[in-house]
Design a protein around this motif. Structure first.
Motif, PDB file in Angstrom:
ATOM      1  N   ALA A  94       0.833  -1.213   0.000  1.00  0.00           N
ATOM      2  CA  ALA A  94       0.000   0.000   0.000  1.00  0.00           C
ATOM      3  C   ALA A  94       0.859   1.252   0.000  1.00  0.00           C
ATOM      4  N   VAL A  95       1.932   1.258   0.788  1.00  0.00           N
ATOM      5  CA  VAL A  95       2.825   2.420   0.835  1.00  0.00           C
ATOM      6  C   VAL A  95       3.468   2.639  -0.531  1.00  0.00           C
ATOM      7  N   TYR A 110      19.295   3.479   4.106  1.00  0.00           N
ATOM      8  CA  TYR A 110      19.217   2.540   2.974  1.00  0.00           C
ATOM      9  C   TYR A 110      17.947   2.766   2.154  1.00  0.00           C
ATOM     10  N   ILE A 111      16.821   3.006   2.836  1.00  0.00           N
ATOM     11  CA  ILE A 111      15.563   3.255   2.124  1.00  0.00           C
ATOM     12  C   ILE A 111      15.671   4.541   1.299  1.00  0.00           C
ATOM     13  N   LEU A 112      16.275   5.575   1.889  1.00  0.00           N
ATOM     14  CA  LEU A 112      16.422   6.839   1.185  1.00  0.00           C
ATOM     15  C   LEU A 112      17.332   6.688  -0.037  1.00  0.00           C
ATOM     16  N   ILE A 113      18.431   5.937   0.103  1.00  0.00           N
ATOM     17  CA  ILE A 113      19.331   5.700  -1.029  1.00  0.00           C
ATOM     18  C   ILE A 113      18.597   4.932  -2.136  1.00  0.00           C
ATOM     19  N   GLY A 158       8.284  10.432  -0.948  1.00  0.00           N
ATOM     20  CA  GLY A 158       9.456  10.107  -0.136  1.00  0.00           C
ATOM     21  C   GLY A 158       9.230  10.404   1.330  1.00  0.00           C
ATOM     22  N   ILE A 159       8.610  11.557   1.633  1.00  0.00           N
ATOM     23  CA  ILE A 159       8.324  11.908   3.030  1.00  0.00           C
ATOM     24  C   ILE A 159       7.362  10.897   3.647  1.00  0.00           C
ATOM     25  N   PHE A 160       6.328  10.529   2.889  1.00  0.00           N
ATOM     26  CA  PHE A 160       5.359   9.543   3.378  1.00  0.00           C
ATOM     27  C   PHE A 160       6.044   8.201   3.663  1.00  0.00           C
ATOM     28  N   MET A 161       6.932   7.790   2.770  1.00  0.00           N
ATOM     29  CA  MET A 161       7.635   6.528   2.934  1.00  0.00           C
ATOM     30  C   MET A 161       8.537   6.553   4.169  1.00  0.00           C
ATOM     31  N   ILE A 197       8.170   8.469   6.872  1.00  0.00           N
ATOM     32  CA  ILE A 197       7.334   8.477   8.081  1.00  0.00           C
ATOM     33  C   ILE A 197       6.854   7.068   8.419  1.00  0.00           C
ATOM     34  N   LEU A 198       6.414   6.327   7.406  1.00  0.00           N
ATOM     35  CA  LEU A 198       5.947   4.958   7.643  1.00  0.00           C
ATOM     36  C   LEU A 198       7.092   4.059   8.093  1.00  0.00           C
ATOM     37  N   ALA A 199       8.279   4.286   7.558  1.00  0.00           N
ATOM     38  CA  ALA A 199       9.432   3.490   7.975  1.00  0.00           C
ATOM     39  C   ALA A 199       9.786   3.769   9.428  1.00  0.00           C
ATOM     40  N   ILE A 200       9.653   5.029   9.862  1.00  0.00           N
ATOM     41  CA  ILE A 200       9.950   5.372  11.261  1.00  0.00           C
ATOM     42  C   ILE A 200       8.922   4.751  12.188  1.00  0.00           C
ATOM     43  N   THR A 201       7.629   4.893  11.850  1.00  0.00           N
ATOM     44  CA  THR A 201       6.586   4.343  12.730  1.00  0.00           C
ATOM     45  C   THR A 201       6.634   2.819  12.794  1.00  0.00           C
ATOM     46  N   SER A 202       7.145   2.177  11.734  1.00  0.00           N
ATOM     47  CA  SER A 202       7.252   0.722  11.744  1.00  0.00           C
ATOM     48  C   SER A 202       8.345   0.243  12.690  1.00  0.00           C
ATOM     49  N   ASN A 203       9.274   1.130  13.048  1.00  0.00           N
ATOM     50  CA  ASN A 203      10.404   0.741  13.900  1.00  0.00           C
ATOM     51  C   ASN A 203      10.537   1.664  15.106  1.00  0.00           C
ATOM     52  N   LEU A 204       9.370   2.168  15.580  1.00  0.00           N
ATOM     53  CA  LEU A 204       9.392   3.198  16.618  1.00  0.00           C
ATOM     54  C   LEU A 204      10.001   2.712  17.930  1.00  0.00           C
ATOM     55  N   GLY A 205       9.854   1.442  18.253  1.00  0.00           N
ATOM     56  CA  GLY A 205      10.360   0.954  19.529  1.00  0.00           C
ATOM     57  C   GLY A 205      11.817   0.560  19.530  1.00  0.00           C
ATOM     58  N   PHE A 206      12.490   0.633  18.376  1.00  0.00           N
ATOM     59  CA  PHE A 206      13.884   0.191  18.273  1.00  0.00           C
ATOM     60  C   PHE A 206      14.843   1.363  18.485  1.00  0.00           C
ATOM     61  N   ASP A 207      16.125   1.025  18.666  1.00  0.00           N
ATOM     62  CA  ASP A 207      17.155   2.031  18.883  1.00  0.00           C
ATOM     63  C   ASP A 207      17.358   2.851  17.609  1.00  0.00           C
ATOM     64  N   PHE A 208      17.458   4.178  17.774  1.00  0.00           N
ATOM     65  CA  PHE A 208      17.558   5.058  16.616  1.00  0.00           C
ATOM     66  C   PHE A 208      18.880   4.881  15.875  1.00  0.00           C
ATOM     67  N   GLN A 209      19.990   4.856  16.621  1.00  0.00           N
ATOM     68  CA  GLN A 209      21.307   4.860  15.989  1.00  0.00           C
ATOM     69  C   GLN A 209      21.644   3.538  15.313  1.00  0.00           C
ATOM     70  N   THR A 210      21.231   2.427  15.919  1.00  0.00           N
ATOM     71  CA  THR A 210      21.626   1.112  15.393  1.00  0.00           C
ATOM     72  C   THR A 210      20.597   0.489  14.461  1.00  0.00           C
ATOM     73  N   VAL A 211      19.347   0.898  14.559  1.00  0.00           N
ATOM     74  CA  VAL A 211      18.293   0.259  13.754  1.00  0.00           C
ATOM     75  C   VAL A 211      17.610   1.268  12.817  1.00  0.00           C
ATOM     76  N   ILE A 212      17.020   2.321  13.390  1.00  0.00           N
ATOM     77  CA  ILE A 212      16.183   3.221  12.598  1.00  0.00           C
ATOM     78  C   ILE A 212      17.000   4.019  11.592  1.00  0.00           C
ATOM     79  N   LEU A 213      18.085   4.656  12.041  1.00  0.00           N
ATOM     80  CA  LEU A 213      18.874   5.490  11.141  1.00  0.00           C
ATOM     81  C   LEU A 213      19.473   4.710   9.973  1.00  0.00           C
ATOM     82  N   PRO A 214      20.129   3.524  10.204  1.00  0.00           N
ATOM     83  CA  PRO A 214      20.651   2.774   9.050  1.00  0.00           C
ATOM     84  C   PRO A 214      19.556   2.356   8.070  1.00  0.00           C
TER      85      PRO A 214
END
Length: 362
Positions: free
Chosen positions: A237-238, A283-286, A257-260, A262-279
């Motif tokens: 759907a995304v 990769y998604i942005l690239i 891109g912004i929508f994508m 945001i959905l990627a962040i909310t899908s991993n909201l409970g994980f560590d930012f530096q080790t999980v969310i940011l990488p």
């Protein structure tokens, strides 16, 4: 020049102004009908190649080919709608199971990690939300009004869908219906040139809209692969929403891109930012940028250039000018309108050098 002639000229000018204002008022009042006709025209242009294929290759009768084409169109839209039903149901269930305290802790932790990583001042999301009009959305008194608006809007959508399909059927069945309807606006001596111009416009725009559909399908497949690789929830759907956003030139990919993200962040909201969310976001942005480069340098030149026979610089300037004049709507209709203007100019203004230069490939 006597007073009688002057008075006649003034009255004639006033009558013309009143007539123009009356016509504009009438068009404003029937704008929904004009929108239905516009959507039906797009569907008929997109379905025209399929109707011709069914008639010539599979020997379908005209009415059967048109009905089959419309059924395929309806099936396509129903498939898209059914794609979102499980997602809406799932999101409703998730909202009902939300632990407010845990959600607040996750948002605060995410806020702290982002602020610490980028060394910026911590943002208070709660205060930001309170300062906006979003809190009015949760006003229980507004729920009946929201329900009534939804029901009335749903009824209008059903009427609109029926009207668009009804008009599309006759536009596909009688390919000359629209031409003959507009032919009343042309002078008798200009009818042949008008018909040539309209036929050329119809052929070019038919190829253009089919090309746009192909572009959305290609982007949808690439986005889906990208999101599935990185485990984004509701990837299909995304990806579809992001692909449809690309129908708006230049601005659409940014929204997608912004929508994508945001959905990627909310899908991993409970994980560590530096080790999980940011990488994962990196990769998604690239991947998203690579797909946009493929679209900009391969898809769009083939679709815009070959389908409407215009140079990419012409297309860019046309989109830019229409966007400045008419906003987002102008971005969407820029290419079809510019194509129509070029074809009409070639037929009626071919003696001018600039017209010959711009329309030499038509």
């Amino acid at each position: 020049m006597n007073s009688k002639t002057i008075a006649y000229g003034i009255l004639r000018a006033v009558a013309i102004i009143i007539g123009v204002l009356g016509l504009l008022w009438f068009l404003y009042k029937i704008q929904s009908v004009l929108i239905y006709i516009a959507f039906a025209s797009v569907i008929s242009l997109m379905g025209r190649p399929l109707v011709l294929f069914l008639k010539k290759k599979l020997k379908f009768k005209n009415s059967l080919a048109v009905i089959t084409t419309l059924l395929i169109v309806i099936g396509l839209f129903l498939s898209i709608f059914m794609l979102f039903v499980p997602i809406i149901s799932e999101q409703g269930q998730l909202i009902g199971e939300i632990d407010i305290n845990k959600l607040g802790d996750d948002i605060n932790r995410f806020n702290q990690e982002v602020s610490a990583y980028f060394k910026i001042e911590k943002l208070n999301f709660v205060e930001l939300i309170k300062q906006t009009d979003l809190m009015q959305f949760f006003d229980l008194k507004a729920i009946p009004n929201v329900i009534n608006s939804f029901l009335s809007g749903f009824g209008a959508v059903l009427i609109g869908l029926f009207s668009v399909l009804f008009i599309s059927f006759f536009l596909l069945k009688d390919s000359l219906l629209l031409e003959n309807s507009l032919l009343v606006l042309a002078k008798k001596e200009d009818e042949n040139r008008f018909m040539r111009a309209f036929t050329k416009i119809k052929d070019l725009l038919s190829r253009y809209f089919v090309g746009l559909l192909l572009q959305v399908v290609i982007l949808f497949i690439l986005y889906t692969i990208l999101l599935l690789i990185f485990g984004v929830h509701n990837a299909i759907a995304v990806a579809l929403i992001a692909a449809i956003c690309n129908l708006i030139p230049y601005v659409g990919p940014l929204f997608g891109g912004i929508f994508m993200i945001i959905l990627a962040i909310t899908s991993n909201l409970g994980f560590d930012f530096q080790t999980v969310i940011l990488p994962k976001l990196t990769y998604i942005l690239i991947g998203y940028l690579i797909i946009q480069l493929i679209d900009n340098f391969l898809n769009q030149p083939l679709i815009f250039g070959n389908s409407v026979k215009s140079h990419p610089l012409e297309i860019f300037l046309a989109i830019l000018i229409f966007g400045l004049l008419f906003g987002i709507g102008g971005l969407i209709v820029a290419v079809p309108f510019y194509t129509a203007i070029k074809v009409i100019s070639k037929e009626f203004l071919s003696e001018y050098k600039i017209v010959k230069t711009l329309t030499k490939d038509l």
